[in-house]
Design an enzyme around this catalytic site. Sequence first.
Site, PDB file in Angstrom:
ATOM      1  N   HIS A  11     -11.111  -6.004  25.049  1.00  0.00           N
ATOM      2  CA  HIS A  11     -12.385  -6.247  25.730  1.00  0.00           C
ATOM      3  C   HIS A  11     -13.523  -6.454  24.742  1.00  0.00           C
ATOM      4  CE1 HIS A  11     -12.331  -1.759  25.382  1.00  0.00           C
ATOM      5  NE2 HIS A  11     -13.621  -1.898  25.136  1.00  0.00           N
ATOM      6  N   HIS A  83     -19.630  -3.633  21.044  1.00  0.00           N
ATOM      7  CA  HIS A  83     -18.389  -3.546  20.256  1.00  0.00           C
ATOM      8  C   HIS A  83     -17.336  -4.484  20.830  1.00  0.00           C
ATOM      9  CE1 HIS A  83     -17.507  -0.422  23.393  1.00  0.00           C
ATOM     10  NE2 HIS A  83     -16.262  -0.845  23.271  1.00  0.00           N
ATOM     11  N   GLU A 134     -13.498  -1.227  18.046  1.00  0.00           N
ATOM     12  CA  GLU A 134     -12.714  -0.174  18.680  1.00  0.00           C
ATOM     13  C   GLU A 134     -11.246  -0.594  18.611  1.00  0.00           C
ATOM     14  OE1 GLU A 134     -13.381   0.106  22.933  1.00  0.00           O
ATOM     15  OE2 GLU A 134     -12.652   2.169  22.999  1.00  0.00           O
TER      16      GLU A 134
HETATM   17 CO    CO Z   1     -14.644  -0.204  24.532  1.00  0.00          CO
END
Ligand code: CO
Length: 138
Positions: A11, A83, A134
């Site tokens: 994502h 992020h 991440e």
């Molecule tokens: Co995330």
Amino acid sequence: MGIYMIGKLNHVAIAVPDLSAAAEQYRTTLGAKVGDPVDEKDHGVTVVFIELPNTKIELLHPLGSNSPIQGFLDKNPNGGIHHICYEVADIKKARDQLLSFGARVLGELEPKIGAHGKPVIFLHPKDFNGTLIELEEI
Ligand code: CO
């Protein structure tokens, strides 16, 4: 031993100052499949998940007084990409390789359970071209 590789883009997370306006824009202007807001108290965010054919977008808005994205929105009042998340099959293997190359893990080295109930770590943006990364074990 070979190089341990990251997997799919899971994502892209975008911090937004107005969650309902942003969700509505994705639903109408962009014609995306937009979910309902979800409060994630443990992570200090309200999230709207948007499903695209090849990945997801997460609209993040601060929840509560200690939200980790409040500072980001203070610096970026119009919002912005917060992020990006890459999938890894073995997060500890990925972490150990990153550490061996001198990359920094934010906070504790042990993976934490992230917003999707899976182990995650975050990597220092200064080590990755100004991008907070991440890693999520899938
Ligand atoms: Co995330």
